[in-house]
Design an enzyme around this catalytic site. Structure first.
Site: not given
Length: 425
Positions: A88, A411
């Site tokens: 991500c 994150c």
């Protein structure tokens, strides 16, 4: 070293997977974003030294999706392009790769960002079938073909079902968020309220024209339907509606639901960066400077989603700054519980002492400075593109809100984290 500056950023509308982008490939979304960026900035495509895109759902037909997207968008054949993947935070990594090229004097201008089409996820056969198909490449005669066909079994044709799970742990991120929320005592109520906040702020941002400057309308053939807004925003949602939803991952005791988790999304986001001196000489008005950034990695079994807390702490320590020095915060909202747990970790003296080697807590991020135009929970989260969206939104907010410093953090799967500090010009 040369300073690296942000010139401008653009993204496609982010759409729920399986909706209007379902017939497009990832490179086409990337090409649209790049083309829109070229038009908005007015830059000559021949001056682009490099295009770097992040992605997570790779299509074997477009192995270097940055190259295919760039050529489709009209970038010169002579501009090298490469693709990176870091879950991500792939777009974040793409942008910092380009920044390091500029800092090293190897480029003056680059486009960085990312693209992902979850709707175009490759569906795989099981390993036993893949082995048979791999061996079939040697087939030359009809008897060979017949022999191959006789070895096939009906079960060979059942594909592997796509699954968003952490390969190392075998758990979904939702399960990890449920564990994280329980560990930091983040209630279901606070998660639903945070998710509701994200949707209402995103709807308000569109109503006030705050996101129009970064979203490029897209028209889809053959009907040329015009799309100009993310389709996952539920501006009319109420807490009572969210409260009725059942847990999505840990069925009996979980607190993560479809409403307080980000949804599978298709989209692309890119931004233009330059050597500061080159930008000045060429007459470009830079909007912000990349001051510094860090990447972190933690135990994916225990701290999969705590990357922002570690990365923010590391960056602030490195630059000798405090949270009060920051005017704008843009944090990736994978889950409401994940954002709230990271905020709580930064303000916890125990966590700071045991995990960050600090004698006192870093402090609590002020909500009035955080994700004021909504976030991934409402806008959406194309895995490889979100990092570029965060940076563009943060820079635009700095200018609208008359701030000086913006902090972006996210994150990623594998227990990874990223944080970047931007300074308004």
């Amino acid at each position: 070293m040369p300073k690296v500056v942000f010139i401008d950023g653009v993204r496609t509308p982010f759409l729920k997977s399986g909706t209007d982008y379902q017939d497009l490939m990832s490179y086409q979304l990337g090409a649209h974003a790049i083309k829109a960026l070229l038009y908005k900035s007015g830059i000559d495509s021949k001056t682009i030294d490099s295009v770097i895109l992040g992605t997570t759902i790779s299509n074997v037909k477009t192995g270097n999706v940055a190259r295919e997207a760039a050529i489709q968008a009209g970038i010169s054949y002579k501009s090298p392009c490469h693709t990176v993947t870091m879950a991500c935070i792939s777009a974040n990594k793409a942008i910092t790769d380009g920044a390091e090229m500029v800092a090293a004097g190897r480029a003056n201008v680059f486009i960085g960002g990312g693209t992902d089409s979850i709707s175009d996820t490759p569906i795989l056969f099981k390993k036993v079938m893949r082995k048979k198909l791999f061996a079939a490449r040697k087939i030359k005669t009809f008897p060979d073909m017949l022999k191959f066909a006789l070895k096939l079994r009906p079960s060979d044709f059942f594909p592997e079902r796509p699954s968003i799970t952490e390969y190392l742990t075998g758990k979904s991120m939702g399960e990890d968020c449920d564990l994280l929320a329980a560990k930091f005592e983040i209630s279901r109520k606070s998660q639903d309220e945070f998710a509701l906040r994200s949707h209402h702020l995103a709807e308000k941002a569109y109503a006030n024209g705050l996101l129009n400057e970064e979203v490029s309308n897209i028209e889809l053939p053959p009907t040329f339907k015009k799309i100009g807004k993310d389709n996952g925003i539920r501006g009319n949602s109420s807490y009572e509606e969210m409260e009725r939803l059942r847990p999505a991952f840990v069925k009996k005791s979980g607190t993560v639901t479809a409403a307080n988790a980000s949804f599978l999304t298709d989209g692309a986001a890119v931004s233009l960066y330059m050597n500061a001196e080159y930008a000045k000489a060429q007459g470009y008005q830079a909007k912000a400077e990349i001051v510094d950034y860090v990447f972190t990695a933690q135990d994916p079994f225990e701290e999969l989603l705590l990357g922002p807390a570690y990365a923010i702490a590391k960056l602030l320590n490195k630059l000798n700054l405090t949270l009060s020095d920051i005017d704008v915060f843009e944090l990736h909202e994978a889950f409401a519980g994940q954002v709230l747990a990271n905020i709580k970790a930064l303000s916890s003296e125990t966590f700071n002492r045991q995990n960050l080697n600090r004698e006192s807590a870093i402090g609590e991020i002020p909500m009035e400075k955080l994700n004021t135009c909504g976030g991934s929970l409402s806008i959406g989260h194309p895995f490889g593109a979100t990092g570029s969206r965060l940076i563009t939104t943060a820079v635009n907010r700095l200018h609208r809100e008359d701030g000086e410093l913006a902090l972006v953090a996210a994150c990623a799967a594998g227990g990874l984290g990223h944080a970047m500090l931007l300074k308004r010009i």
